[in-house]
Design a protein around this motif. Sequence first.
Motif, PDB file in Angstrom:
ATOM      1  N   TYR A   1       2.512  -3.831  -0.351  1.00 39.22           N
ATOM      2  CA  TYR A   1       3.903  -3.684  -0.783  1.00 39.22           C
ATOM      3  C   TYR A   1       4.026  -4.106  -2.237  1.00 39.22           C
ATOM      4  O   TYR A   1       3.521  -5.149  -2.643  1.00 39.22           O
ATOM      5  CB  TYR A   1       4.842  -4.540   0.076  1.00 39.22           C
ATOM      6  N   HIS A   2       4.727  -3.260  -3.027  1.00 36.05           N
ATOM      7  CA  HIS A   2       4.938  -3.590  -4.445  1.00 36.05           C
ATOM      8  C   HIS A   2       6.159  -2.842  -4.965  1.00 36.05           C
ATOM      9  O   HIS A   2       6.225  -1.610  -4.904  1.00 36.05           O
ATOM     10  CB  HIS A   2       3.705  -3.209  -5.268  1.00 36.05           C
TER      11      HIS A   2
ATOM     12  N   ASN B   1       0.393  -5.977  -6.763  1.00 33.06           N
ATOM     13  CA  ASN B   1       0.304  -4.718  -7.490  1.00 33.06           C
ATOM     14  C   ASN B   1      -1.010  -4.033  -7.095  1.00 33.06           C
ATOM     15  O   ASN B   1      -2.085  -4.564  -7.353  1.00 33.06           O
ATOM     16  CB  ASN B   1       0.329  -4.984  -8.995  1.00 33.06           C
TER      17      ASN B   1
ATOM     18  N   ALA C   1       8.062  -0.156  -2.697  1.00 28.44           N
ATOM     19  CA  ALA C   1       7.227   0.886  -2.110  1.00 28.44           C
ATOM     20  C   ALA C   1       6.062   0.258  -1.353  1.00 28.44           C
ATOM     21  O   ALA C   1       5.606  -0.831  -1.692  1.00 28.44           O
ATOM     22  CB  ALA C   1       6.694   1.833  -3.192  1.00 28.44           C
TER      23      ALA C   1
ATOM     24  N   LYS D   1       8.295   5.092  -0.551  1.00 31.98           N
ATOM     25  CA  LYS D   1       9.406   4.243  -0.984  1.00 31.98           C
ATOM     26  C   LYS D   1      10.101   3.666   0.240  1.00 31.98           C
ATOM     27  O   LYS D   1      10.563   4.398   1.108  1.00 31.98           O
ATOM     28  CB  LYS D   1      10.421   5.054  -1.796  1.00 31.98           C
TER      29      LYS D   1
ATOM     30  N   GLY E   1      -1.764  12.080  -2.968  1.00 36.72           N
ATOM     31  CA  GLY E   1      -2.124  10.687  -3.184  1.00 36.72           C
ATOM     32  C   GLY E   1      -3.128  10.573  -4.315  1.00 36.72           C
ATOM     33  O   GLY E   1      -3.628  11.571  -4.834  1.00 36.72           O
TER      34      GLY E   1
ATOM     35  N   PHE F   1       2.196   1.032  -0.411  1.00 35.09           N
ATOM     36  CA  PHE F   1       1.048   1.845  -0.784  1.00 35.09           C
ATOM     37  C   PHE F   1       0.055   1.819   0.380  1.00 35.09           C
ATOM     38  O   PHE F   1      -0.461   0.765   0.735  1.00 35.09           O
ATOM     39  CB  PHE F   1       0.406   1.308  -2.070  1.00 35.09           C
TER      40      PHE F   1
ATOM     41  N   ILE G   1      -4.793   6.570  -1.962  1.00 38.44           N
ATOM     42  CA  ILE G   1      -3.570   5.774  -1.840  1.00 38.44           C
ATOM     43  C   ILE G   1      -2.374   6.709  -1.888  1.00 38.44           C
ATOM     44  O   ILE G   1      -2.253   7.539  -2.783  1.00 38.44           O
ATOM     45  CB  ILE G   1      -3.464   4.721  -2.961  1.00 38.44           C
ATOM     46  N   LYS G   2      -1.483   6.527  -0.887  1.00 43.84           N
ATOM     47  CA  LYS G   2      -0.225   7.269  -0.852  1.00 43.84           C
ATOM     48  C   LYS G   2       0.919   6.277  -0.947  1.00 43.84           C
ATOM     49  O   LYS G   2       0.881   5.213  -0.333  1.00 43.84           O
ATOM     50  CB  LYS G   2      -0.117   8.074   0.446  1.00 43.84           C
ATOM     51  N   GLU G   3       1.938   6.642  -1.698  1.00 44.41           N
ATOM     52  CA  GLU G   3       3.071   5.760  -1.933  1.00 44.41           C
ATOM     53  C   GLU G   3       4.264   6.213  -1.097  1.00 44.41           C
ATOM     54  O   GLU G   3       4.606   7.384  -1.079  1.00 44.41           O
ATOM     55  CB  GLU G   3       3.441   5.778  -3.421  1.00 44.41           C
TER      56      GLU G   3
END
Length: 198
Positions: free
Chosen positions: A122-123, A63, A126, A97, A80, A128, A93-95
């Motif tokens: 990875y979480h 996480n 998605a 999917k 972000g 990050f 931070i950019k997410e």
Amino acid sequence: MSAQEATKDKASHNRVSVFPRSGNLLKRPLEPESTVQGTKQGAPKLQKQRPWAFNALPRTACNPWSRYQKSFKMNQAGRGWVVYNNTFSEAIIKEVKTTSKDLARLITSPHKNIVELQEAIYHEGAIFLVYEIMDISLSQIFSSPLGRLQLFEVAAFSREILTGLEHIHKHLKIAHGDISSSSILLSVTGAVKIGMLS
């Protein structure tokens, strides 16, 4: 077989492609490396061909919000979160999917004119992407009251941008796809960098 037909037949063996519905041959052959572009095998093949151009990218599955604290949202070549960690170093931070399989294909290629991808996490469906943070974009400068640039500034920015694009095209063998004033980022130390959209 006439001499003209023999020449045409010989040329057809050396050609790369023919324009549709014409007999015109392409003048320039494609580079052998171009076959890896846009494929799943592309990143590993490029890393083998140019090991000096790539760095190991830290990848983890956890996480991200247990390691980083959110500060505020910002547009740095895409939306972000500006974040900081326990050492108070900032990042953005950019997410994206996607699946965990894509985590293994991520690579980083440091260059003085490209915003550095520092880590991928990875979480829950998605990835990050943790990027270095820059101070301002060229579009923010243009929208300010002092937005008009001097000729020497335009020349200096253009040189840095073209140097970054050359690295993206020649060494990474990809196209950026969206060079605009929003994706050109500057720092107070004078760095001019291209933000990679995610």
